[in-house]
Design a protein around this motif. Structure first.
Motif, PDB file in Angstrom:
ATOM      1  N   PHE A  56     -10.767  91.349  -7.289  1.00 39.48           N
ATOM      2  CA  PHE A  56     -10.459  90.204  -8.154  1.00 39.48           C
ATOM      3  C   PHE A  56     -11.648  89.926  -9.057  1.00 39.48           C
ATOM      4  O   PHE A  56     -12.740  90.475  -8.859  1.00 39.48           O
ATOM      5  CB  PHE A  56     -10.124  88.971  -7.308  1.00 39.48           C
ATOM      6  CG  PHE A  56     -11.202  88.557  -6.347  1.00 39.48           C
ATOM      7  CD1 PHE A  56     -12.205  87.677  -6.732  1.00 39.48           C
ATOM      8  CD2 PHE A  56     -11.233  89.067  -5.053  1.00 39.48           C
ATOM      9  CE1 PHE A  56     -13.206  87.306  -5.859  1.00 39.48           C
ATOM     10  CE2 PHE A  56     -12.243  88.700  -4.161  1.00 39.48           C
ATOM     11  CZ  PHE A  56     -13.231  87.826  -4.566  1.00 39.48           C
ATOM     12  N   THR A  69     -10.412  82.307 -10.595  1.00 38.93           N
ATOM     13  CA  THR A  69     -10.339  83.692 -10.126  1.00 38.93           C
ATOM     14  C   THR A  69      -8.941  84.242 -10.409  1.00 38.93           C
ATOM     15  O   THR A  69      -7.969  83.484 -10.506  1.00 38.93           O
ATOM     16  CB  THR A  69     -10.584  83.806  -8.597  1.00 38.93           C
ATOM     17  OG1 THR A  69      -9.647  82.963  -7.923  1.00 38.93           O
ATOM     18  CG2 THR A  69     -11.985  83.409  -8.231  1.00 38.93           C
ATOM     19  N   GLN A  74      -3.542  91.505 -12.171  1.00 41.88           N
ATOM     20  CA  GLN A  74      -3.060  90.552 -13.172  1.00 41.88           C
ATOM     21  C   GLN A  74      -4.031  90.433 -14.342  1.00 41.88           C
ATOM     22  O   GLN A  74      -3.623  90.244 -15.481  1.00 41.88           O
ATOM     23  CB  GLN A  74      -2.838  89.191 -12.523  1.00 41.88           C
ATOM     24  CG  GLN A  74      -1.606  89.193 -11.642  1.00 41.88           C
ATOM     25  CD  GLN A  74      -1.304  87.812 -11.103  1.00 41.88           C
ATOM     26  OE1 GLN A  74      -2.123  87.241 -10.407  1.00 41.88           O
ATOM     27  NE2 GLN A  74      -0.153  87.286 -11.420  1.00 41.88           N
TER      28      GLN A  74
ATOM     29  N   VAL B  55     -11.428  81.969  -2.731  1.00 42.48           N
ATOM     30  CA  VAL B  55     -10.463  81.654  -3.799  1.00 42.48           C
ATOM     31  C   VAL B  55      -9.967  82.944  -4.472  1.00 42.48           C
ATOM     32  O   VAL B  55      -8.800  83.050  -4.847  1.00 42.48           O
ATOM     33  CB  VAL B  55     -11.089  80.696  -4.840  1.00 42.48           C
ATOM     34  CG1 VAL B  55     -10.088  80.351  -5.920  1.00 42.48           C
ATOM     35  CG2 VAL B  55     -11.561  79.415  -4.156  1.00 42.48           C
ATOM     36  N   GLY B  56     -10.870  83.922  -4.591  1.00 42.28           N
ATOM     37  CA  GLY B  56     -10.467  85.200  -5.184  1.00 42.28           C
ATOM     38  C   GLY B  56      -9.430  85.905  -4.325  1.00 42.28           C
ATOM     39  O   GLY B  56      -8.431  86.430  -4.830  1.00 42.28           O
ATOM     40  N   LYS B  57      -9.639  85.887  -3.018  1.00 45.24           N
ATOM     41  CA  LYS B  57      -8.683  86.531  -2.104  1.00 45.24           C
ATOM     42  C   LYS B  57      -7.346  85.786  -2.140  1.00 45.24           C
ATOM     43  O   LYS B  57      -6.278  86.411  -2.071  1.00 45.24           O
ATOM     44  CB  LYS B  57      -9.279  86.525  -0.684  1.00 45.24           C
ATOM     45  CG  LYS B  57      -8.477  87.326   0.327  1.00 45.24           C
ATOM     46  CD  LYS B  57      -8.661  88.823   0.124  1.00 45.24           C
ATOM     47  CE  LYS B  57      -8.027  89.646   1.239  1.00 45.24           C
ATOM     48  NZ  LYS B  57      -6.569  89.707   1.183  1.00 45.24           N
ATOM     49  N   ALA B  59      -6.167  84.236  -4.751  1.00 46.97           N
ATOM     50  CA  ALA B  59      -5.537  84.609  -6.025  1.00 46.97           C
ATOM     51  C   ALA B  59      -4.802  85.943  -5.892  1.00 46.97           C
ATOM     52  O   ALA B  59      -3.684  86.111  -6.389  1.00 46.97           O
ATOM     53  CB  ALA B  59      -6.593  84.681  -7.133  1.00 46.97           C
ATOM     54  N   VAL B  60      -5.438  86.886  -5.193  1.00 47.67           N
ATOM     55  CA  VAL B  60      -4.816  88.211  -4.992  1.00 47.67           C
ATOM     56  C   VAL B  60      -3.582  88.073  -4.099  1.00 47.67           C
ATOM     57  O   VAL B  60      -2.490  88.555  -4.432  1.00 47.67           O
ATOM     58  CB  VAL B  60      -5.822  89.193  -4.358  1.00 47.67           C
ATOM     59  CG1 VAL B  60      -5.119  90.475  -3.932  1.00 47.67           C
ATOM     60  CG2 VAL B  60      -6.950  89.500  -5.320  1.00 47.67           C
ATOM     61  N   SER B  63      -0.800  86.016  -5.849  1.00 45.84           N
ATOM     62  CA  SER B  63      -0.517  86.382  -7.240  1.00 45.84           C
ATOM     63  C   SER B  63      -0.557  85.169  -8.159  1.00 45.84           C
ATOM     64  O   SER B  63       0.379  84.897  -8.917  1.00 45.84           O
ATOM     65  CB  SER B  63       0.866  87.050  -7.358  1.00 45.84           C
ATOM     66  OG  SER B  63       0.889  88.220  -6.625  1.00 45.84           O
ATOM     67  N   ARG B  64      -1.616  84.454  -8.067  1.00 46.81           N
ATOM     68  CA  ARG B  64      -1.728  83.292  -8.946  1.00 46.81           C
ATOM     69  C   ARG B  64      -3.192  83.101  -9.337  1.00 46.81           C
ATOM     70  O   ARG B  64      -4.083  83.801  -8.843  1.00 46.81           O
ATOM     71  CB  ARG B  64      -1.208  82.041  -8.251  1.00 46.81           C
ATOM     72  CG  ARG B  64      -2.032  81.560  -7.054  1.00 46.81           C
ATOM     73  CD  ARG B  64      -1.481  80.260  -6.510  1.00 46.81           C
ATOM     74  NE  ARG B  64      -2.219  79.778  -5.353  1.00 46.81           N
ATOM     75  CZ  ARG B  64      -3.310  79.013  -5.425  1.00 46.81           C
ATOM     76  NH1 ARG B  64      -3.809  78.682  -6.601  1.00 46.81           N
ATOM     77  NH2 ARG B  64      -3.921  78.594  -4.333  1.00 46.81           N
ATOM     78  N   PHE B  65      -3.416  82.141 -10.189  1.00 46.61           N
ATOM     79  CA  PHE B  65      -4.748  81.843 -10.651  1.00 46.61           C
ATOM     80  C   PHE B  65      -5.471  80.979  -9.617  1.00 46.61           C
ATOM     81  O   PHE B  65      -4.906  79.993  -9.132  1.00 46.61           O
ATOM     82  CB  PHE B  65      -4.627  81.092 -11.977  1.00 46.61           C
ATOM     83  CG  PHE B  65      -5.925  80.895 -12.678  1.00 46.61           C
ATOM     84  CD1 PHE B  65      -6.481  81.921 -13.403  1.00 46.61           C
ATOM     85  CD2 PHE B  65      -6.575  79.685 -12.596  1.00 46.61           C
ATOM     86  CE1 PHE B  65      -7.686  81.748 -14.037  1.00 46.61           C
ATOM     87  CE2 PHE B  65      -7.778  79.498 -13.245  1.00 46.61           C
ATOM     88  CZ  PHE B  65      -8.343  80.528 -13.963  1.00 46.61           C
ATOM     89  N   GLY B  66      -6.671  81.358  -9.224  1.00 43.64           N
ATOM     90  CA  GLY B  66      -7.458  80.539  -8.299  1.00 43.64           C
ATOM     91  C   GLY B  66      -8.206  79.472  -9.076  1.00 43.64           C
ATOM     92  O   GLY B  66      -8.987  79.780  -9.972  1.00 43.64           O
ATOM     93  N   THR B  67      -7.954  78.215  -8.757  1.00 43.36           N
ATOM     94  CA  THR B  67      -8.438  77.113  -9.602  1.00 43.36           C
ATOM     95  C   THR B  67      -9.712  76.462  -9.056  1.00 43.36           C
ATOM     96  O   THR B  67     -10.146  76.741  -7.943  1.00 43.36           O
ATOM     97  CB  THR B  67      -7.369  76.007  -9.692  1.00 43.36           C
ATOM     98  OG1 THR B  67      -7.189  75.456  -8.379  1.00 43.36           O
ATOM     99  CG2 THR B  67      -6.049  76.572 -10.180  1.00 43.36           C
ATOM    100  N   GLU B  68     -10.231  75.545  -9.857  1.00 41.54           N
ATOM    101  CA  GLU B  68     -11.429  74.813  -9.441  1.00 41.54           C
ATOM    102  C   GLU B  68     -11.135  73.944  -8.218  1.00 41.54           C
ATOM    103  O   GLU B  68     -12.005  73.745  -7.368  1.00 41.54           O
ATOM    104  CB  GLU B  68     -11.950  73.964 -10.595  1.00 41.54           C
ATOM    105  CG  GLU B  68     -12.563  74.821 -11.705  1.00 41.54           C
ATOM    106  CD  GLU B  68     -12.986  74.014 -12.918  1.00 41.54           C
ATOM    107  OE1 GLU B  68     -13.630  72.976 -12.744  1.00 41.54           O
ATOM    108  OE2 GLU B  68     -12.642  74.426 -14.043  1.00 41.54           O
ATOM    109  N   TYR B  71     -11.348  76.013  -5.261  1.00 39.09           N
ATOM    110  CA  TYR B  71     -12.761  76.273  -4.987  1.00 39.09           C
ATOM    111  C   TYR B  71     -13.376  75.105  -4.215  1.00 39.09           C
ATOM    112  O   TYR B  71     -14.098  75.310  -3.230  1.00 39.09           O
ATOM    113  CB  TYR B  71     -13.489  76.501  -6.313  1.00 39.09           C
ATOM    114  CG  TYR B  71     -14.974  76.728  -6.187  1.00 39.09           C
ATOM    115  CD1 TYR B  71     -15.492  77.994  -5.945  1.00 39.09           C
ATOM    116  CD2 TYR B  71     -15.872  75.670  -6.329  1.00 39.09           C
ATOM    117  CE1 TYR B  71     -16.859  78.198  -5.834  1.00 39.09           C
ATOM    118  CE2 TYR B  71     -17.230  75.863  -6.218  1.00 39.09           C
ATOM    119  CZ  TYR B  71     -17.726  77.132  -5.983  1.00 39.09           C
ATOM    120  OH  TYR B  71     -19.083  77.322  -5.871  1.00 39.09           O
TER     121      TYR B  71
END
Lengths: 244, 118
Positions: A56, A69, A74, B55-57, B59-60, B63-68, B71
């Motif tokens: 990522f 992130t 994507q 947060v990165g994991k 997101a993966v 399948s979405r955006f990891g937000t503040e 975090y």
């Protein structure tokens, strides 16, 4: 911030250098992203992550603050400006408002005319879909507007949409509903397309690029509503197109 | 790392100073698994770095955006739960003032369970 020229707008984006951290077990993936971002005002750092098969990216602002992130798959999908412009990903599962915030004010370099046309078309199509508001388009030279005149005449006469074209020096032709603003100086050096979103922050977007060498463009796209508002304000204030 | 459940049997065949129950309880927390897996490459990770990885994991996986706000939640969970627990089990030392970890002492089998090659 008040914009005093199109170059001023470009320089304000350049100052906002972002950091991209790439978490992956594959150094080659990070190296490829570093290559892609060399010209985009982004510093790329690789963080080795042996346990993470699907890597990522993390975006940080110039002050090292966390911005967001996204999975590498994507992220790859939105990198191509021709097929996946960030404002064209509305049909994906990614939360687009957050994605727009994340990618706002993205700098690019070395676009040729074909790539610029593709990027411009995305904004023009958005304006067409909304059918109201104002679309501002800087064509640099008269000949470039002549090439696109049919498209812009259609945009200008579509529903409630207003279209305003800017060209360097004179404009001798008559157009139907299209407003043409002839001017000089920066108008001859900048290709821009700005859509005011017809009052909706979600629809505001802009592309501004300087032709630094013949046929080679350096600039940015943005979906930051405040920044788009500033660009609109600058164009209205400087060129007074309603009275052109 | 996603197949860790299949590898749990490894824990029963290895001598570690900690009981299997202890390790299983720790590993039942997703953020613990992500943290330990990342420490394999980064034994001196900061709290901010570990929160970013969680947060990165996410997101993966989703399948979405990891937000503040993701975090912030990860950061608080690490600070108040994950890292103190790992410290209690002597798998690392957590310095809450420095907001960083050190002296990572994770049994190799745990990395293997999490899919990191040893």
């Amino acid at each position: 911030m008040t914009i005093d020229s199109l170059r001023d707008a470009l320089e304000s984006v350049e100052r906002e250098r972002k950091r991209l951290e790439v978490y992956t077990a594959e150094p080659a993936v990070a190296a490829e992203l570093e290559r892609q971002f060399t010209t985009r005002n982004v510093t790329v750092d690789h963080r080795q992550a042996e346990a993470f098969d699907d890597g990522f990216v993390a975006i940080r602002d110039p002050d090292n603050g966390f911005r967001g992130t996204l999975g590498l798959d994507q992220f790859d999908a939105i990198l191509s400006p021709e097929t996946h412009l960030p404002w064209a990903v509305e049909s994906t599962d990614v939360d687009t408002r957050e994605l727009f915030d994340f990618l706002e004010n993205t700098l690019f370099a070395s676009y040729d005319r074909r790539q610029m046309l593709a990027a411009s078309r995305e904004i023009e199509e958005r304006a067409w879909r909304i059918g109201e508001g104002t679309l501002y388009a800087g064509f640099e030279r008269e000949a470039a507007l002549v090439d696109q005149l049919e498209v812009y005449d259609r945009l200008a006469s579509h529903e409630m949409l207003t279209a305003i074209a800017f060209v360097d020096d004179t404009w001798g032709r008559s157009a139907t509903d299209l407003t043409v603003v002839p001017d000089s100086d920066e108008i001859g050096a900048f290709w821009f397309v700005v859509f005011d979103g017809a009052g909706s922050d979600l629809q505001k977007c802009a592309l501004v690029a300087e032709e630094r060498r013949a046929g080679q463009y350096y600039g940015f796209w943005t979906y930051d509503p405040e920044f788009v508002d500033e660009l609109v304000d600058y164009l209205e204030r400087t060129y007074d197109p309603q009275n052109a | 790392m996603d197949n860790y459940l299949e590898n749990l049997s490894l824990l029963s065949t290895n001598d570690t100073e900690r009981s299997i129950d202890e390790l299983l309880e720790l590993l039942s927390d997703r953020n613990v698994r992500i943290t330990v897996a990342y420490l394999y490459d980064h034994p001196n990770a900061t709290l901010g770095e570990l929160a970013t990885v969680i947060v990165g994991k996410t997101a993966v996986d989703e399948s979405r955006f990891g937000t503040e706000s993701d975090y912030e939640r990860a950061y608080v969970h690490l600070y108040h739960s994950v890292l103190p627990r790992l410290d209690d089990h002597e798998l690392l030392t957590f310095d809450p003032d420095e907001k960083a970890v050190s002296d990572v002492d994770v049994p190799p089998v745990l990395f293997t369970v999490l899919g990191v090659e040893e």
